[in-house]
Design a protein around this motif. Structure first.
Motif, PDB file in Angstrom:
ATOM      1  N   SER A  54      16.911  21.863   1.270  1.00 56.31           N
ATOM      2  CA  SER A  54      16.552  23.257   1.492  1.00 56.31           C
ATOM      3  C   SER A  54      15.377  23.657   0.595  1.00 56.31           C
ATOM      4  O   SER A  54      15.115  23.019  -0.424  1.00 56.31           O
ATOM      5  CB  SER A  54      17.768  24.132   1.169  1.00 56.31           C
ATOM      6  N   SER A  55      14.693  24.711   0.993  1.00 51.56           N
ATOM      7  CA  SER A  55      13.722  25.306   0.065  1.00 51.56           C
ATOM      8  C   SER A  55      14.116  26.754  -0.224  1.00 51.56           C
ATOM      9  O   SER A  55      13.326  27.514  -0.776  1.00 51.56           O
ATOM     10  CB  SER A  55      12.297  25.196   0.617  1.00 51.56           C
ATOM     11  N   ASP A  56      15.339  27.101   0.148  1.00 49.85           N
ATOM     12  CA  ASP A  56      15.849  28.452  -0.084  1.00 49.85           C
ATOM     13  C   ASP A  56      16.875  28.406  -1.228  1.00 49.85           C
ATOM     14  O   ASP A  56      18.059  28.146  -1.021  1.00 49.85           O
ATOM     15  CB  ASP A  56      16.485  28.957   1.223  1.00 49.85           C
ATOM     16  N   ASN A  57      16.386  28.639  -2.447  1.00 48.56           N
ATOM     17  CA  ASN A  57      17.259  28.522  -3.631  1.00 48.56           C
ATOM     18  C   ASN A  57      18.437  29.477  -3.599  1.00 48.56           C
ATOM     19  O   ASN A  57      19.556  29.111  -3.960  1.00 48.56           O
ATOM     20  CB  ASN A  57      16.450  28.763  -4.902  1.00 48.56           C
ATOM     21  N   LYS A  58      18.165  30.714  -3.162  1.00 47.34           N
ATOM     22  CA  LYS A  58      19.222  31.744  -3.202  1.00 47.34           C
ATOM     23  C   LYS A  58      20.399  31.337  -2.328  1.00 47.34           C
ATOM     24  O   LYS A  58      21.554  31.410  -2.750  1.00 47.34           O
ATOM     25  CB  LYS A  58      18.655  33.080  -2.703  1.00 47.34           C
ATOM     26  N   THR A  59      20.144  30.892  -1.109  1.00 49.57           N
ATOM     27  CA  THR A  59      21.227  30.479  -0.213  1.00 49.57           C
ATOM     28  C   THR A  59      21.875  29.198  -0.737  1.00 49.57           C
ATOM     29  O   THR A  59      23.099  29.039  -0.677  1.00 49.57           O
ATOM     30  CB  THR A  59      20.664  30.250   1.217  1.00 49.57           C
ATOM     31  N   ALA A  60      21.056  28.293  -1.287  1.00 46.19           N
ATOM     32  CA  ALA A  60      21.583  27.001  -1.742  1.00 46.19           C
ATOM     33  C   ALA A  60      22.603  27.136  -2.877  1.00 46.19           C
ATOM     34  O   ALA A  60      23.527  26.332  -2.982  1.00 46.19           O
ATOM     35  CB  ALA A  60      20.423  26.106  -2.174  1.00 46.19           C
ATOM     36  N   VAL A  61      22.433  28.137  -3.743  1.00 44.79           N
ATOM     37  CA  VAL A  61      23.363  28.236  -4.885  1.00 44.79           C
ATOM     38  C   VAL A  61      24.677  28.937  -4.526  1.00 44.79           C
ATOM     39  O   VAL A  61      25.671  28.780  -5.227  1.00 44.79           O
ATOM     40  CB  VAL A  61      22.744  28.946  -6.122  1.00 44.79           C
ATOM     41  N   LYS A  62      24.659  29.707  -3.414  1.00 40.86           N
ATOM     42  CA  LYS A  62      25.866  30.464  -3.040  1.00 40.86           C
ATOM     43  C   LYS A  62      27.022  29.508  -2.812  1.00 40.86           C
ATOM     44  O   LYS A  62      26.896  28.517  -2.099  1.00 40.86           O
ATOM     45  CB  LYS A  62      25.602  31.281  -1.770  1.00 40.86           C
ATOM     46  N   ASN A  63      28.150  29.791  -3.429  1.00 43.88           N
ATOM     47  CA  ASN A  63      29.400  29.028  -3.278  1.00 43.88           C
ATOM     48  C   ASN A  63      29.379  27.612  -3.864  1.00 43.88           C
ATOM     49  O   ASN A  63      30.342  26.868  -3.719  1.00 43.88           O
ATOM     50  CB  ASN A  63      29.845  28.947  -1.798  1.00 43.88           C
ATOM     51  N   ALA A  64      28.291  27.205  -4.498  1.00 43.55           N
ATOM     52  CA  ALA A  64      28.289  25.868  -5.122  1.00 43.55           C
ATOM     53  C   ALA A  64      29.178  25.905  -6.360  1.00 43.55           C
ATOM     54  O   ALA A  64      29.131  26.869  -7.129  1.00 43.55           O
ATOM     55  CB  ALA A  64      26.864  25.488  -5.523  1.00 43.55           C
ATOM     56  N   SER A  65      30.008  24.880  -6.559  1.00 45.68           N
ATOM     57  CA  SER A  65      30.847  24.845  -7.771  1.00 45.68           C
ATOM     58  C   SER A  65      29.964  24.645  -9.005  1.00 45.68           C
ATOM     59  O   SER A  65      30.212  25.208 -10.065  1.00 45.68           O
ATOM     60  CB  SER A  65      31.842  23.691  -7.707  1.00 45.68           C
ATOM     61  N   ILE A  66      28.945  23.783  -8.845  1.00 42.02           N
ATOM     62  CA  ILE A  66      28.046  23.465  -9.967  1.00 42.02           C
ATOM     63  C   ILE A  66      26.597  23.612  -9.491  1.00 42.02           C
ATOM     64  O   ILE A  66      26.240  23.117  -8.419  1.00 42.02           O
ATOM     65  CB  ILE A  66      28.278  22.011 -10.455  1.00 42.02           C
ATOM     66  N   VAL A  67      25.792  24.300 -10.290  1.00 42.01           N
ATOM     67  CA  VAL A  67      24.362  24.418  -9.983  1.00 42.01           C
ATOM     68  C   VAL A  67      23.598  23.686 -11.079  1.00 42.01           C
ATOM     69  O   VAL A  67      23.719  24.020 -12.263  1.00 42.01           O
ATOM     70  CB  VAL A  67      23.914  25.902  -9.935  1.00 42.01           C
ATOM     71  N   LEU A  68      22.861  22.659 -10.686  1.00 44.16           N
ATOM     72  CA  LEU A  68      22.074  21.878 -11.652  1.00 44.16           C
ATOM     73  C   LEU A  68      20.617  22.324 -11.595  1.00 44.16           C
ATOM     74  O   LEU A  68      19.977  22.243 -10.547  1.00 44.16           O
ATOM     75  CB  LEU A  68      22.149  20.400 -11.287  1.00 44.16           C
ATOM     76  N   LEU A  69      20.116  22.792 -12.722  1.00 44.86           N
ATOM     77  CA  LEU A  69      18.714  23.233 -12.784  1.00 44.86           C
ATOM     78  C   LEU A  69      17.846  22.075 -13.234  1.00 44.86           C
ATOM     79  O   LEU A  69      17.960  21.613 -14.377  1.00 44.86           O
ATOM     80  CB  LEU A  69      18.561  24.340 -13.824  1.00 44.86           C
ATOM     81  N   CYS A  70      16.981  21.587 -12.335  1.00 50.00           N
ATOM     82  CA  CYS A  70      16.164  20.395 -12.647  1.00 50.00           C
ATOM     83  C   CYS A  70      14.684  20.682 -12.439  1.00 50.00           C
ATOM     84  O   CYS A  70      13.975  19.869 -11.841  1.00 50.00           O
ATOM     85  CB  CYS A  70      16.589  19.222 -11.774  1.00 50.00           C
ATOM     86  N   VAL A  71      14.230  21.829 -12.880  1.00 50.96           N
ATOM     87  CA  VAL A  71      12.814  22.186 -12.725  1.00 50.96           C
ATOM     88  C   VAL A  71      12.095  22.081 -14.063  1.00 50.96           C
ATOM     89  O   VAL A  71      12.723  21.918 -15.107  1.00 50.96           O
ATOM     90  CB  VAL A  71      12.670  23.599 -12.117  1.00 50.96           C
ATOM     91  N   LYS A  72      10.782  22.202 -14.021  1.00 52.87           N
ATOM     92  CA  LYS A  72       9.994  22.111 -15.256  1.00 52.87           C
ATOM     93  C   LYS A  72      10.243  23.353 -16.120  1.00 52.87           C
ATOM     94  O   LYS A  72      10.498  24.437 -15.573  1.00 52.87           O
ATOM     95  CB  LYS A  72       8.503  22.025 -14.906  1.00 52.87           C
ATOM     96  N   PRO A  73      10.129  23.220 -17.442  1.00 53.00           N
ATOM     97  CA  PRO A  73      10.396  24.377 -18.307  1.00 53.00           C
ATOM     98  C   PRO A  73       9.635  25.640 -17.885  1.00 53.00           C
ATOM     99  O   PRO A  73      10.197  26.719 -17.826  1.00 53.00           O
ATOM    100  CB  PRO A  73       9.953  23.882 -19.692  1.00 53.00           C
ATOM    101  N   PHE A  74       8.329  25.492 -17.537  1.00 55.85           N
ATOM    102  CA  PHE A  74       7.531  26.692 -17.208  1.00 55.85           C
ATOM    103  C   PHE A  74       7.955  27.340 -15.882  1.00 55.85           C
ATOM    104  O   PHE A  74       7.611  28.479 -15.604  1.00 55.85           O
ATOM    105  CB  PHE A  74       6.032  26.353 -17.208  1.00 55.85           C
ATOM    106  N   GLN A  75       8.712  26.602 -15.046  1.00 51.30           N
ATOM    107  CA  GLN A  75       9.158  27.156 -13.755  1.00 51.30           C
ATOM    108  C   GLN A  75      10.521  27.841 -13.870  1.00 51.30           C
ATOM    109  O   GLN A  75      10.952  28.563 -12.968  1.00 51.30           O
ATOM    110  CB  GLN A  75       9.286  26.009 -12.716  1.00 51.30           C
ATOM    111  N   THR A  76      11.202  27.603 -15.010  1.00 46.43           N
ATOM    112  CA  THR A  76      12.624  27.962 -15.111  1.00 46.43           C
ATOM    113  C   THR A  76      12.878  29.471 -15.039  1.00 46.43           C
ATOM    114  O   THR A  76      13.747  29.913 -14.284  1.00 46.43           O
ATOM    115  CB  THR A  76      13.203  27.385 -16.432  1.00 46.43           C
ATOM    116  N   LYS A  77      12.106  30.243 -15.799  1.00 45.91           N
ATOM    117  CA  LYS A  77      12.361  31.687 -15.896  1.00 45.91           C
ATOM    118  C   LYS A  77      12.344  32.340 -14.505  1.00 45.91           C
ATOM    119  O   LYS A  77      13.287  33.041 -14.120  1.00 45.91           O
ATOM    120  CB  LYS A  77      11.294  32.314 -16.802  1.00 45.91           C
ATOM    121  N   GLU A  78      11.295  32.052 -13.758  1.00 46.54           N
ATOM    122  CA  GLU A  78      11.135  32.660 -12.433  1.00 46.54           C
ATOM    123  C   GLU A  78      12.262  32.238 -11.480  1.00 46.54           C
ATOM    124  O   GLU A  78      12.811  33.054 -10.743  1.00 46.54           O
ATOM    125  CB  GLU A  78       9.781  32.218 -11.877  1.00 46.54           C
TER     126      GLU A  78
END
Ligand SMILES: NC(=O)c1ccc[n+]([C@@H]2O[C@H](COP(=O)([O-])OP(=O)(O)OC[C@H]3O[C@@H](n4cnc5c(N)ncnc54)[C@H](OP(=O)(O)O)[C@@H]3O)[C@@H](O)[C@H]2O)c1
Length: 264
Positions: A54-78
């Motif tokens: 997916s490229s839709d982060n908001k829908t992808a995280v809904k109902n997930a038991s675990i969300v793994l953040l694997c982006v670059k540090p400068f991309q994280t805040k946004e």
């Protein structure tokens, strides 16, 4: 706690390696994994194995038991800002982002959630990662779930969060440092008579075996070295030449300078 689904935000080098490891370890089924990135074409090989892309982060995280953040540090805040409204208190957030603290993530999410930091390396794709984890306010069931997850992908230890930068250098950058040592062995191996492919196999398997000796014997490297150095022999000659040219010193300098670069 039961894990129904895992969402990986950021299908780059590490995100893909984690997805591959999770599939190989059977920790969850491929269709229980969702992985996102903006340009999804490089994720087609995972889609073929049943992973949701997916490229839709908001829908992808809904109902997930675990969300793994694997982006670059400068991309994280946004990105955290983008997904924060879709996250609820039951979900576990695991960030592998170097240099971003649990406190930074809590502030950005702005509501009660359980946050872990994890520092794996790319050997996670073949279930051979060294993963350091730290957390704040997690229940024992949540800690066990995250330890179980990373234990299926290699070895896991819990560390104080203040050591996370040090674990980034020793454990994550360590893969690249080890590769350079192996590459130097290959270059020398070719000079003393092997073809490149044979030299690569001998060098890689020898380093793997040496590391396994330390882990299985719980021994010190110098004790293993003493077993193979004959007085006036070739091994001690080689070792001393390497030290005269600064082997240990350059490794220590590389690691400490890399650490200083993270903590200027
Ligand atoms: N590589 C390692 O060995 C290692 C080890 C430990 C920790 N880490 C940490 O892991 C993190 C990722 O490292 P990496 O090497 O995997 O970097 P990477 O290959 O650049 O992966 C980052 C991914 O994030 C995606 N991305 C960017 N913006 C996005 C968005 N808005 N939504 C969804 N995906 C987005 C990018 O793809 P698109 O541009 O297509 O969106 C890219 O594939 C870093 O913070 C690093 O410090 C890495």
């Amino acid at each position: 706690m039961s894990v129904n689904s895992i969402t990986i935000i950021g299908g780059g080098n590490l995100g893909k390696a984690i997805a591959e490891g999770l599939i190989a370890s059977k920790f969850v089924k491929p269709n229980q994994i969702t992985i996102t990135r903006r340009n999804t074409t490089t994720l087609d090989y995972l889609k073929k194995q049943g992973v949701k892309i997916s490229s839709d982060n908001k829908t992808a995280v809904k109902n997930a038991s675990i969300v793994l953040l694997c982006v670059k540090p400068f991309q994280t805040k946004e990105i955290v800002k983008e997904i924060s409204k879709s996250i609820d208190a039951k979900q576990i957030i695991v960030s592998v982002v170097s240099g971003v603290t649990i406190h930074d993530l809590e502030t950005e999410i702005g509501k009660k959630t359980t946050i872990f930091r994890a520092m794996p390396n790319t050997a996670i794709a073949i279930k051979q990662s060294m993963t350091c984890i730290s957390y704040k306010g997690a229940s024992s069931a949540q800690i066990k779930t995250i330890e179980d997850l990373f234990n299926t992908l290699g070895k896991t230890i819990t560390i104080d969060e203040k050591l996370m930068d040090a674990s980034t250098i020793l454990g994550a950058c360590g893969t690249a440092f080890a590769m350079r040592y192996i590459r130097a062995n290959i270059q020398a191996g070719i000079e003393i008579g092997f073809d490149a492919s044979t030299a690569r196999l001998i060098a890689a398997q020898t380093v793997k075996g040496a590391a396994q000796l330390l882990i299985e014997n719980n021994s010190h490297p110098e004790a293993e070295i003493d077993k193979v150095t004959t007085p006036k022999g070739v091994t001690i000659t080689g070792l001393n030449q390497m030290e005269h040219h600064g082997l240990s010193s350059s490794v220590i300098k590389g690691i400490t300078e890399a650490y200083k670069k993270m903590n200027p």
